[in-house]
Scaffold this active site. Structure first.
Site, short mmCIF file in Angstrom:
data_model
loop_
_atom_site.label_atom_id
_atom_site.label_comp_id
_atom_site.label_asym_id
_atom_site.label_seq_id
_atom_site.Cartn_x
_atom_site.Cartn_y
_atom_site.Cartn_z
N ALA A 153 36.39 84.34 31.74
CA ALA A 153 36.70 83.18 30.91
C ALA A 153 36.73 81.85 31.66
O ALA A 153 37.12 80.84 31.09
CB ALA A 153 38.02 83.37 30.15
N ASP A 171 40.65 91.98 24.66
CA ASP A 171 40.02 92.43 25.89
C ASP A 171 40.80 93.60 26.48
O ASP A 171 42.03 93.55 26.60
CB ASP A 171 39.96 91.29 26.91
CG ASP A 171 39.02 90.18 26.48
OD1 ASP A 171 38.18 90.42 25.59
OD2 ASP A 171 39.12 89.07 27.04
N GLN A 208 29.88 77.06 42.71
CA GLN A 208 29.06 75.95 43.21
C GLN A 208 29.16 74.70 42.33
O GLN A 208 28.41 73.74 42.54
CB GLN A 208 27.60 76.39 43.32
CG GLN A 208 27.36 77.52 44.29
CD GLN A 208 25.89 77.89 44.35
OE1 GLN A 208 25.05 77.09 44.77
NE2 GLN A 208 25.56 79.09 43.91
N LYS A 213 34.95 84.57 23.34
CA LYS A 213 34.55 83.25 23.86
C LYS A 213 35.03 82.12 22.96
O LYS A 213 35.48 81.08 23.44
CB LYS A 213 33.04 83.19 24.03
CG LYS A 213 32.51 84.06 25.16
CD LYS A 213 31.03 83.87 25.40
CE LYS A 213 30.71 82.53 26.02
NZ LYS A 213 31.29 82.34 27.36
N ASP A 258 40.28 86.47 39.19
CA ASP A 258 39.64 87.04 38.00
C ASP A 258 38.74 85.96 37.40
O ASP A 258 39.23 84.92 36.95
CB ASP A 258 40.72 87.47 37.00
CG ASP A 258 40.18 88.11 35.74
OD1 ASP A 258 38.95 88.13 35.56
OD2 ASP A 258 40.98 88.59 34.93
N ASP A 299 34.76 79.47 29.78
CA ASP A 299 35.41 79.02 28.55
C ASP A 299 36.42 77.91 28.85
O ASP A 299 36.55 76.95 28.07
CB ASP A 299 36.10 80.20 27.86
CG ASP A 299 35.11 81.28 27.45
OD1 ASP A 299 33.96 80.93 27.11
OD2 ASP A 299 35.49 82.46 27.46
#
Length: 307
Positions: free
Chosen positions: A252, A16, A227, A43, A249, A255
């Site tokens: 992920a 990334d 939520q 992912k 941030d 993940d």
């Protein structure tokens, strides 16, 4: 890790490249950012690290390229405790990359180049089948060719293993893949693409979960970010409470959710408890920058829930 549940992850392995700016640029505009980072992602790889840190005995199947990122990606997975014997090197391809922009509200926009992930094929399906002999769960996403994921899901199903499908990034998928999913875990955007209507709150998420069950998934979990999550099976449906945190941030977070979910379900925990632990893992992930670096450990999740 004797007695730890065996988890096999087939999926993308990326480097990334991340920029931070106060806001995203409009078309044709240049915005000056204030920070740049590189970190290991993808992912599949993120979920493998998440599962390993949650206590799973985790094996990764996929490919990296013949560039300088390949060895770095493999080393990072090994350091996280992931078995990388199922990862091949395609010397004719670059490793997968994701160019990620993060704005001042911690939202992200991502452009992905799949590279070696896109050349996964029969060898990876065979590696999955081999690894599953000593595991209970197969985790899938959509960063490798659909044909490979479909073949692996068929094999896992025939072997009586649990298949967890994270249908991201958004792309068309065959109905059979949904039917082979013991658990399907889209976020709001992915759910909307699957069911054909906006998923913008709990009510819509409940309808989306019901539609995915109707189409053959045994359990549907709609990840709703801050939520929490909606989950449903043929016999149970509920909402998992969100955990308020200060987001740094959001890359992920889903993940982290999936890795925790896979391990907890493989341990035999109830769906309600597994989803709660997964929501906590996802919440912790957004408090730290990075993808694999932000995946929390089991001890951190337990401490977070007990605060």
């Amino acid at each position: 890790m004797d007695g730890a549940p065996g988890i096999v992850v087939l999926g993308g392995i990326n480097m990334d490249l991340v920029t931070y700016s106060d806001r995203f640029p409009s078309p044709g505009e240049t915005v000056v950012g204030h920070r740049f980072l590189t970190y290991a992602g993808g992912k599949g790889a993120n979920q493998a690290v998440a599962a390993a840190r949650m206590g799973g005995r985790t094996s990764m199947v996929g490919q990296v390229g013949g560039d300088l990122f390949g060895p770095q990606l493999l080393d990072g997975l090994r350091e996280a405790g992931v078995d990388v014997s199922g990862i091949a090197i395609d010397g004719g391809e670059t490793s997968g990359i994701a160019v990620i922009g993060v704005d001042g509200s911690a939202q992200n926009r991502i452009v992905q180049v799949l590279g070696a992930n896109s050349t996964c094929g029969a060898a990876q399906a065979e590696a999955v089948a081999s690894a599953l002999t000593d595991a209970s769960t197969l985790m899938l996403q959509l960063e490798v060719p659909i044909e490979v994921s479909l073949a692996s899901a068929r094999k896992a199903n025939a072997m009586g293993k649990t298949v967890i499908l994270d249908p991201g990034p958004v792309r068309p998928i065959p109905e059979e893949l949904i039917e082979l999913a013991d658990v399907i875990t889209p976020n709001e955007t992915e759910a909307a693409a699957l069911v054909g209507f906006p998923v913008d709150g709990h009510g819509a998420a409940e309808r989306a979960a019901e539609e995915l069950l109707r189409r053959g998934a045994r359990t549907a979990i709609i990840k709703l970010g801050s939520q929490g999550a909606i989950f449903a099976t043929g016999w149970q449906g509920d909402t998992s409470t969100a955990f308020p945190v200060e987001a740094v941030d959001t890359v992920a977070a889903g993940d982290a959710f999936n890795g925790a979910l896979a391990v907890c379900l493989a341990e035999g925990r109830s769906l309600e408890r597994a989803v709660m632990l997964a929501c906590a893992a996802g919440a912790l992930a957004v408090t730290t920058t990075g993808a694999q670096d932000s995946m929390p450990t089991r001890a951190e999740v337990v401490a977070f829930l007990g605060r």
